[in-house]
Motif scaffolding. Sequence first.
Motif, PDB file in Angstrom:
ATOM      1  N   ASN A   1     -43.543  22.386  13.022  1.00 54.51           N
ATOM      2  CA  ASN A   1     -43.801  23.822  13.065  1.00 54.51           C
ATOM      3  C   ASN A   1     -44.218  24.304  14.455  1.00 54.51           C
ATOM      4  OD1 ASN A   1     -43.431  25.225  10.429  1.00 54.51           O
ATOM      5  ND2 ASN A   1     -44.633  23.474   9.746  1.00 54.51           N
ATOM      6  N   GLY A   2     -44.037  23.461  15.458  1.00 52.20           N
ATOM      7  CA  GLY A   2     -44.257  23.886  16.829  1.00 52.20           C
ATOM      8  C   GLY A   2     -45.694  23.895  17.307  1.00 52.20           C
ATOM      9  N   ALA A   3     -46.576  23.184  16.656  1.00 46.68           N
ATOM     10  CA  ALA A   3     -47.985  23.186  17.090  1.00 46.68           C
ATOM     11  C   ALA A   3     -48.137  22.730  18.530  1.00 46.68           C
ATOM     12  CB  ALA A   3     -48.828  22.296  16.173  1.00 46.68           C
TER      13      ALA A   3
ATOM     14  N   ALA B   1     -39.050  20.142   4.871  1.00 48.27           N
ATOM     15  CA  ALA B   1     -39.830  21.267   4.346  1.00 48.27           C
ATOM     16  C   ALA B   1     -39.970  22.371   5.393  1.00 48.27           C
ATOM     17  CB  ALA B   1     -41.206  20.773   3.897  1.00 48.27           C
ATOM     18  N   ALA B   2     -40.246  22.010   6.645  1.00 42.53           N
ATOM     19  CA  ALA B   2     -40.367  23.020   7.708  1.00 42.53           C
ATOM     20  C   ALA B   2     -39.036  23.752   7.897  1.00 42.53           C
ATOM     21  CB  ALA B   2     -40.816  22.367   9.017  1.00 42.53           C
ATOM     22  N   ASP B   3     -37.937  23.027   7.810  1.00 50.25           N
ATOM     23  CA  ASP B   3     -36.615  23.671   7.904  1.00 50.25           C
ATOM     24  C   ASP B   3     -36.408  24.655   6.757  1.00 50.25           C
ATOM     25  OD1 ASP B   3     -35.973  22.206  10.198  1.00 50.25           O
ATOM     26  OD2 ASP B   3     -34.813  20.697   9.092  1.00 50.25           O
ATOM     27  N   GLU B   4     -36.819  24.268   5.559  1.00 49.86           N
ATOM     28  CA  GLU B   4     -36.696  25.141   4.386  1.00 49.86           C
ATOM     29  C   GLU B   4     -37.531  26.406   4.560  1.00 49.86           C
ATOM     30  OE1 GLU B   4     -35.545  26.526   0.586  1.00 49.86           O
ATOM     31  OE2 GLU B   4     -34.673  25.010   1.899  1.00 49.86           O
ATOM     32  N   VAL B   5     -38.738  26.245   5.070  1.00 45.72           N
ATOM     33  CA  VAL B   5     -39.614  27.391   5.294  1.00 45.72           C
ATOM     34  C   VAL B   5     -39.000  28.328   6.330  1.00 45.72           C
ATOM     35  CG1 VAL B   5     -41.888  28.108   6.167  1.00 45.72           C
ATOM     36  CG2 VAL B   5     -41.691  26.201   4.547  1.00 45.72           C
ATOM     37  N   ARG B   6     -38.462  27.773   7.409  1.00 42.15           N
ATOM     38  CA  ARG B   6     -37.816  28.627   8.418  1.00 42.15           C
ATOM     39  C   ARG B   6     -36.648  29.398   7.803  1.00 42.15           C
ATOM     40  NH1 ARG B   6     -39.709  24.757  11.937  1.00 42.15           N
ATOM     41  NH2 ARG B   6     -38.090  23.223  11.492  1.00 42.15           N
TER      42      ARG B   6
ATOM     43  N   ARG C   1     -40.430  27.062  15.501  1.00 45.70           N
ATOM     44  CA  ARG C   1     -39.372  26.160  15.960  1.00 45.70           C
ATOM     45  C   ARG C   1     -39.932  24.762  16.001  1.00 45.70           C
ATOM     46  NH1 ARG C   1     -35.310  28.593  19.594  1.00 45.70           N
ATOM     47  NH2 ARG C   1     -34.469  30.175  18.220  1.00 45.70           N
ATOM     48  N   SER C   2     -39.134  23.825  15.586  1.00 47.21           N
ATOM     49  CA  SER C   2     -39.585  22.451  15.546  1.00 47.21           C
ATOM     50  C   SER C   2     -39.890  21.923  16.943  1.00 47.21           C
ATOM     51  CB  SER C   2     -38.522  21.562  14.900  1.00 47.21           C
ATOM     52  OG  SER C   2     -38.942  20.218  14.933  1.00 47.21           O
ATOM     53  N   GLY C   3     -40.966  21.209  17.053  1.00 44.43           N
ATOM     54  CA  GLY C   3     -41.313  20.518  18.288  1.00 44.43           C
ATOM     55  C   GLY C   3     -40.499  19.255  18.482  1.00 44.43           C
ATOM     56  N   TYR C   4     -39.663  18.914  17.521  1.00 42.92           N
ATOM     57  CA  TYR C   4     -38.826  17.729  17.622  1.00 42.92           C
ATOM     58  C   TYR C   4     -37.515  18.006  18.346  1.00 42.92           C
ATOM     59  CZ  TYR C   4     -41.943  15.272  14.474  1.00 42.92           C
ATOM     60  OH  TYR C   4     -43.044  14.665  13.919  1.00 42.92           O
ATOM     61  N   GLY C   5     -37.112  19.260  18.434  1.00 46.90           N
ATOM     62  CA  GLY C   5     -35.824  19.578  19.042  1.00 46.90           C
ATOM     63  C   GLY C   5     -35.927  19.835  20.526  1.00 46.90           C
ATOM     64  N   PRO C   6     -34.771  19.779  21.217  1.00 49.57           N
ATOM     65  CA  PRO C   6     -34.766  20.119  22.645  1.00 49.57           C
ATOM     66  C   PRO C   6     -35.067  21.612  22.829  1.00 49.57           C
ATOM     67  CG  PRO C   6     -32.542  19.855  21.843  1.00 49.57           C
ATOM     68  CD  PRO C   6     -33.448  19.468  20.706  1.00 49.57           C
TER      69      PRO C   6
END
Length: 164
Positions: A88-90, A132-137, A149-154
């Motif tokens: 969730n981008g924390a 779950a975070a993708d579903e929420v977005r 935005r996910s902190g896992y992506g570029p």
Amino acid sequence: MFYSMVASFDPADAATWLVMVEVQAMFARAEPGYGDETRTYSESMRATLHWSLVFTAEDPAVLRASRAADGGLLGTFVRLHPTAFKANGACTMSMIGMAQVSWNTHPAMMTTRNIRWLNDGFGERHRVAERAADEVRRRRAACGQSITRSGYGPNAAAMVPRAG
């Protein structure tokens, strides 16, 4: 209400799940006072944690693994928090926003056991929390709400402004 149902699903830790009802209420009460980025993150985290449990319950293999892990379903739920934080981008939030959200953590959650599980979770990556975070977005975007935005992506960013 959601965690009341989880309590019936996991009677060994029912008392802790029932405390989660108040934990979620505390976070929800604080959210109107946050700026957009922090409110988006906090609302998204609460929903991500709910969806993580739904997706866990829906997948027999994931549910079996969660129940067999240290602390059972509750321990797994606590350990997936760090994945949900990052998903969730924390990691790109302002320090003030991070502090605001963390200060609303219910004191009953600050146990040695939970802190150990959180610490363990920082070394893990839980696909169910990312999903779950993708579903929420997806759901928030469909309603025209700001999304994380996910902190896992570029090129990850903390949030995308509301539509319109």
